[in-house]
Design a protein around this motif. Structure first.
Motif, PDB file in Angstrom:
ATOM      1  N   GLN A 202       0.826  -1.214   0.000  1.00 51.02           N
ATOM      2  CA  GLN A 202       0.000   0.000   0.000  1.00 51.02           C
ATOM      3  C   GLN A 202       0.861   1.266   0.000  1.00 51.02           C
ATOM      4  O   GLN A 202       0.589   2.222  -0.710  1.00 51.02           O
ATOM      5  N   ASP A 203       1.948   1.241   0.801  1.00 52.93           N
ATOM      6  CA  ASP A 203       2.860   2.394   0.841  1.00 52.93           C
ATOM      7  C   ASP A 203       3.569   2.560  -0.503  1.00 52.93           C
ATOM      8  O   ASP A 203       3.744   3.680  -0.995  1.00 52.93           O
ATOM      9  N   ALA A 206       1.219   4.049  -3.095  1.00 57.44           N
ATOM     10  CA  ALA A 206       0.989   5.486  -2.866  1.00 57.44           C
ATOM     11  C   ALA A 206       2.189   6.283  -3.363  1.00 57.44           C
ATOM     12  O   ALA A 206       2.042   7.328  -4.015  1.00 57.44           O
ATOM     13  N   GLU A 209       2.252   6.278  -7.216  1.00 52.21           N
ATOM     14  CA  GLU A 209       1.212   7.156  -7.756  1.00 52.21           C
ATOM     15  C   GLU A 209       1.605   8.621  -7.602  1.00 52.21           C
ATOM     16  O   GLU A 209       1.376   9.419  -8.508  1.00 52.21           O
ATOM     17  N   SER A 210       2.229   8.961  -6.468  1.00 53.07           N
ATOM     18  CA  SER A 210       2.621  10.360  -6.267  1.00 53.07           C
ATOM     19  C   SER A 210       3.669  10.782  -7.298  1.00 53.07           C
ATOM     20  O   SER A 210       3.786  11.946  -7.640  1.00 53.07           O
TER      21      SER A 210
END
Ligand code: SAH
Length: 297
Positions: A202-203, A206, A209-210
């Motif tokens: 999950q990290d 993220a 995506e950033s």
């Protein structure tokens, strides 16, 4: 509150012992194997662009069982191709186990193994000092990003080594796993070292995506039988608890309230299910396959 507990990875022999037991008590490698044989082949087919030689980098390869399965799928997809395989692994014992495994396997002549007994950080430093310009077609980091100081910087470096059409594979525990619940609740009390990152897919998602990096995500269901952890004084249970908490001798060194809290959470439905008298921890993994950075057009 800073914890005074010692980190398991600082004791390589107990870490390796606990990892071995974890593999016996979980479907960790089975679920990776399903991924490698059912889903990874299509990914591997897409790399290389018809070249006769492929560069592979394995980061944190352990004893190499999983690496060799991936290399054999790669060979099935690209039977005529030779492979240069950089193995980056700081544990002398694991590197030795990997070499023994290779020496026992026939038909690996198409692979040249380069053994790097070092951490990913040292590998990066060497690479930069030697001003290496070599690019890689397939890089994998399987269950190792927990052990680096800065997982994002590590991903960035290896990502920058990808060839056009290359792929970077990261496997970590999934954000849906019991691991994440455990870490969310207890990370500050379990570890005082920056060398244990409690990072999940999950990290990583993220972070990617950033940065606008494109990737594919796969959820890999996996289970771990932790029943022995609930028998006071059980040696195997204690070893598994060390692995779960990443704390050396957790049962003997943790304050009683922390130990009681961790044990309660481990059998809570957020982390585990009970089945036929066994307590089965959610060990789901996530596989992320990252595309190369787009070069300017
Ligand atoms: N990929 C293997 C092993 C995972 S265990 C598998 O999935 O079975 C994690 C491995 O990472 C261990 O072998 C450990 O020695 C290695 N490791 C620990 N710190 C590392 C670092 N900084 N760089 C590279 N590898 C590391």
């Amino acid at each position: 509150m800073e914890s005074s507990l010692k980190c398991l990875v600082n004791d390589d022999s107990r870490y390796q012992e606990s990892f071995k037991l974890f593999l016996e008590r979980s479907s960790e490698h089975k679920c990776m194997q399903d991924f490698i044989h059912n889903l990874l082949p299509d990914v591997l087919a897409s790399i290389g662009d018809g070249k006769s030689h492929l560069n592979v980098i394995g980061v944190g390869s352990g004893a190499g069982e999983i690496d060799l399965e991936m290399l054999s799928e790669l060979h099935l997809k690209h039977p005529e191709v030779t492979v240069d395989n950089e193995v980056v692994e700081p544990s002398a014992q694991q590197l030795h186990n990997y070499r023994v495994l290779v020496s026992r396997k026939p038909d690996l002549d198409y692979i040249k193994f380069n053994w790097n007994k070092m951490t990913s950080g040292e590998f990066e430093e060497n690479w930069k000092v030697k001003k290496m310009t070599k690019k890689a077609d397939f890089i994998h980091m399987i269950q190792m990003l927990y052990y680096v100081k800065d997982p994002e910087a590590t991903i960035n470096f290896f990502h920058s080594l990808l060839n056009k059409n290359g792929k970077l594979l990261i496997i970590l525990v999934s954000g849906e796993s019991g691991w994440r619940r455990l870490w969310q609740t207890y990370r500050s009390q379990l570890s005082n070292t920056e060398l244990s990152q409690y990072v999940t897919t999950q990290d990583v998602k993220a972070f990617l995506e950033s940065k606008g990096v494109s990737y594919q995500n796969y959820e890999l269901p996996s289970q771990m039988d932790i029943t022995e952890c609930f028998t006071e004084g059980d040696e195997k249970g204690e070893l598994l608890l060390d692995f779960l908490t990443e704390v050396l001798n957790f049962s003997k060194t943790a304050p009683p309230d922390l130990k009681a809290g961790v044990l309660e959470l481990l059998r809570h439905p957020d982390c585990s299910v009970e089945s036929n008298g066994r307590i089965i921890f959610n060990n789901n993994l996530g596989a992320i396959v990252i595309d190369p950075l787009k070069t300017g057009c």
